[in-house]
Design an enzyme around this catalytic site. Structure first.
Site, mmCIF file in Angstrom:
data_model
loop_
_atom_site.group_PDB
_atom_site.id
_atom_site.type_symbol
_atom_site.label_atom_id
_atom_site.label_comp_id
_atom_site.label_asym_id
_atom_site.label_seq_id
_atom_site.Cartn_x
_atom_site.Cartn_y
_atom_site.Cartn_z
ATOM 1 N N SER A 173 0.831 -1.205 0.000
ATOM 2 C CA SER A 173 0.000 0.000 0.000
ATOM 3 C C SER A 173 0.865 1.255 0.000
ATOM 4 O O SER A 173 0.377 2.343 -0.263
ATOM 5 C CB SER A 173 -0.894 0.014 1.242
ATOM 6 O OG SER A 173 -0.101 0.293 2.388
ATOM 7 N N GLY A 174 2.134 1.090 0.328
ATOM 8 C CA GLY A 174 2.988 2.277 0.458
ATOM 9 C C GLY A 174 3.031 2.774 1.890
ATOM 10 O O GLY A 174 3.799 3.658 2.217
ATOM 11 N N GLY A 175 2.198 2.198 2.774
ATOM 12 C CA GLY A 175 2.224 2.547 4.198
ATOM 13 C C GLY A 175 3.412 1.871 4.888
ATOM 14 O O GLY A 175 4.105 1.046 4.283
ATOM 15 N N VAL A 176 3.603 2.206 6.163
ATOM 16 C CA VAL A 176 4.787 1.716 6.877
ATOM 17 C C VAL A 176 4.799 0.178 6.952
ATOM 18 O O VAL A 176 5.798 -0.461 6.596
ATOM 19 C CB VAL A 176 4.810 2.265 8.335
ATOM 20 C CG1 VAL A 176 6.066 1.805 9.053
ATOM 21 C CG2 VAL A 176 4.709 3.774 8.342
ATOM 22 N N ASP A 177 3.686 -0.413 7.397
ATOM 23 C CA ASP A 177 3.698 -1.847 7.681
ATOM 24 C C ASP A 177 3.944 -2.698 6.426
ATOM 25 O O ASP A 177 4.803 -3.578 6.431
ATOM 26 C CB ASP A 177 2.382 -2.274 8.348
ATOM 27 C CG ASP A 177 2.144 -1.511 9.641
ATOM 28 O OD1 ASP A 177 3.124 -0.981 10.199
ATOM 29 O OD2 ASP A 177 0.985 -1.441 10.086
ATOM 30 N N SER A 178 3.174 -2.438 5.361
ATOM 31 C CA SER A 178 3.363 -3.291 4.185
ATOM 32 C C SER A 178 4.729 -3.014 3.546
ATOM 33 O O SER A 178 5.344 -3.919 2.979
ATOM 34 C CB SER A 178 2.219 -3.129 3.180
ATOM 35 O OG SER A 178 2.225 -1.861 2.578
ATOM 36 N N SER A 179 5.222 -1.792 3.656
ATOM 37 C CA SER A 179 6.528 -1.477 3.068
ATOM 38 C C SER A 179 7.648 -2.212 3.799
ATOM 39 O O SER A 179 8.547 -2.783 3.183
ATOM 40 C CB SER A 179 6.814 0.026 3.142
ATOM 41 O OG SER A 179 5.847 0.728 2.410
ATOM 42 N N LYS A 217 4.446 -0.859 16.579
ATOM 43 C CA LYS A 217 4.743 0.083 15.493
ATOM 44 C C LYS A 217 6.163 0.662 15.565
ATOM 45 O O LYS A 217 6.861 0.745 14.554
ATOM 46 C CB LYS A 217 3.726 1.230 15.554
ATOM 47 C CG LYS A 217 3.682 2.088 14.323
ATOM 48 C CD LYS A 217 2.889 1.384 13.269
ATOM 49 C CE LYS A 217 2.581 2.220 12.071
ATOM 50 N NZ LYS A 217 1.571 1.527 11.252
#
Ligand code: XMP
Length: 511
Positions: free
Chosen positions: A221-227, A367
């Site tokens: 998604s480009g968010g922190v977790d998936s990146s 996180k």
């Protein structure tokens, strides 16, 4: 692996305790208060911590732990309710308080104990309790008292059982972390083995062992977790990973290009870019109800992702950036906020019926730990410290109908907000800052001409986890720059407002 297990009695601070333990470089996990002692024994904890909780030990529905835990022979620290339960179950007395003791207090340490090793005899602490211990269980002694609690800290050194009436995990107890560290290192004897460097090493081995020669698909998604998940899995298995990035037409300006540049060209990750803008926007035509927007986007995402996955070949695993807070089972006790707030924020998630095995390498991490892993894997600050962005994207920030023209207006305004926040050095300090396109037009003057154009609202909030939020008092001159730039540079906007509502009663997003 050494670990501290935290039994959750429904405190709003349970996750904070787990994080503090990990800050001491010891692995911790949270389990329900009623986890059987036998199961705990199998997990071989180095120590146990019993959290606080909203109940009285005498309530009909009070959560009680398995009494077998007192015979496990591992050190146990009871915090607040956890201490009261310890006293209650081991033969002491707990008295119902008629009024709560809430706020700062001073405790006076009367006996030397490892728990307060090398600490001053007077300590500032944070209290939040109704009931209190009035008689010690056999074998216990008082370590410290406060004005209100004669048994503010209790201990049975021979059985290594300790109780704190105050909350060492909150910042309002300035030396609380030292107390926890003394328990974990001094009493339980834990080393300092939980570091993100060692996590990455183990994780790479685990991923390789689990995946073997098979292929893994990941929705980026480009968010922190998936990146971070993508970078970690890529480091483990390289070409066996394929990331799919779906452009749903409601991304921020430059987002699609940025992700392709960083992950595809920069990190050399196999990336399939699916531009589904048309499909999404067609389905969103004429829709202004927020829930319908979310549903349409959620459903369409699954469809598009599914199709792209089928086209890309055969995959055994689906990788997800699930993190520890998604996994912790909340304790269903009235008064436990974590139990009541179950997020509706699953848009972007994939249905269980998809025939994949799951690969979730960040399942154990909080996180801040995910971010640290990202840093160690060399991801740029823009990704690692990125502000949260909702799955349904700008669609829930465009009030009313989502049309290409309105998306463009919001993308431009949003870009200016991010740019100015970064220039002011505030972007990474604040939970979220963004623009919202309102469904109203208002009259203005530009030069000599009357205008009748859109209004943009600016939202800036501080938050710890998105559950509650306070609006940020942005400096006036920054607000002035935002207003001037948005009105001058974004065609179709002649008015800028600033949202001064906190959550609750408002929410962070406008839809
Ligand atoms: P609210 O608006 O409920 O938002 O106060 C709380 C936090 O959640 C984010 N949010 C979402 N995240 N999918 C997501 O992945 C969603 O549908 C969604 N809706 C809200 C929001 O940005 C804020 O950080």
């Amino acid at each position: 692996m050494e670990q501290i297990i935290i039994l959750d009695f429904g405190s709003q601070y349970t996750q904070v305790i787990a994080r503090r333990v990990r800050e001491c470089q010891v692995f911790s996990q949270i389990l329900r208060y009623d986890t059987p002692a036998g199961k705990l024994a199998e997990l071989k904890p180095t120590g146990l911590i019993l959290s606080g909780g909203p109940c009285s030990v005498y309530d009909a529905k009070a959560p009680h732990c398995d009494k077998g835990i007192w015979k496990l022979g591992v050190p146990i620290l009871g915090i607040c309710y956890g201490m009261q339960l310890m006293a209650h179950q081991l033969g002491g007395k707990v008295q119902r308080g008629d009024k709560r003791e809430y706020g700062p207090a001073e405790i006076e340490i009367e006996k030397d104990t490892t728990l307060f090793r090398e600490m001053a005899y007077e300590q500032q602490v944070w209290m939040s309790h109704g009931d209190k211990v009035t008689k010690l269980p056999p074998g216990f002694k008082t370590i410290a008292k406060s004005g209100n609690s004669p048994f503010a800290v209790i201990a049975d050194d021979s059985r290594r059982l300790y109780g704190l009436q105050f909350h060492p995990e909150v910042h309002h107890t300035p030396n609380g972390k030292q107390v926890l560290s003394n328990f974990i290192h001094g009493i339980c004897g834990c080393g300092r083995n939980w570091t993100m460097k060692s996590f990455i090493e183990h994780s790479l081995e685990d991923i390789r062992a689990k995946v073997g020669q098979d292929k893994v698909l990941l929705g980026l998604s480009g968010g922190v977790d998936s990146s971070v998940a993508a970078a970690l899995i890529h480091k483990a298995i390289g070409e066996q990973l394929l990331c799919v990035f779906v452009n749903n037409g409601v991304l921020r300006k430059g987002e699609a290009e940025g992700v392709q540049k960083l992950f595809g060209r920069g990190l050399g990750i196999r990336l399939h870019y699916e531009d589904a803008t048309k499909v999404f926007l067609n389905r969103l035509k004429g829709v202004d109800d927020p829930e319908r927007k979310r549903k349409i986007i959620g459903r369409t995402f699954v469809e598009v992702f599914d199709k792209a996955a089928k086209k890309a070949g055969k995959f055994r695993f689906l990788a997800q950036g699930t993190t520890y807070p998604d996994v912790i089972e909340s304790v269903p006790i009235a008064g436990n906020p974590a139990a009541m707030i179950k997020s509706h924020h699953t848009v972007g998630g994939l249905p269980k019926k998809m025939k994949f095995e799951l690969l979730e390498p960040l399942r154990q991490l909080f996180k801040d730990e995910v971010r640290e892993v990202g840093v160690q894997l060399g991801l740029p600050k823009e990704i690692v410290w990125r502000q949260p962005f909702p799955g349904p994207g700008l669609a829930v920030r465009i009030l009313g109908e989502v049309t290409p023209a309105r998306i463009k207006v919001l993308q431009e305004a949003d870009w200016i907000v991010i740019d100015e926040m970064k220039k002011a050095g505030l972007y990474y300090e604040i939970w979220q800052t963004f623009a919202v396109l309102l469904p109203v037009k208002s009259v203005g003057v530009m030069g000599d001409e009357r205008t009748y154009e859109n209004a943009i609202a600016i939202r800036a909030v501080h938050s710890v986890d998105g559950m509650t939020a306070d609006w940020v008092r942005l400096p006036y001159d920054l607000l002035a720059r935002l207003s001037t730039r948005i009105i001058n540079e974004v065609k179709g906007v002649n008015r800028v407002c600033f949202d001064i509502s906190s959550k609750p009663p408002a929410t962070i997003e406008w839809e």
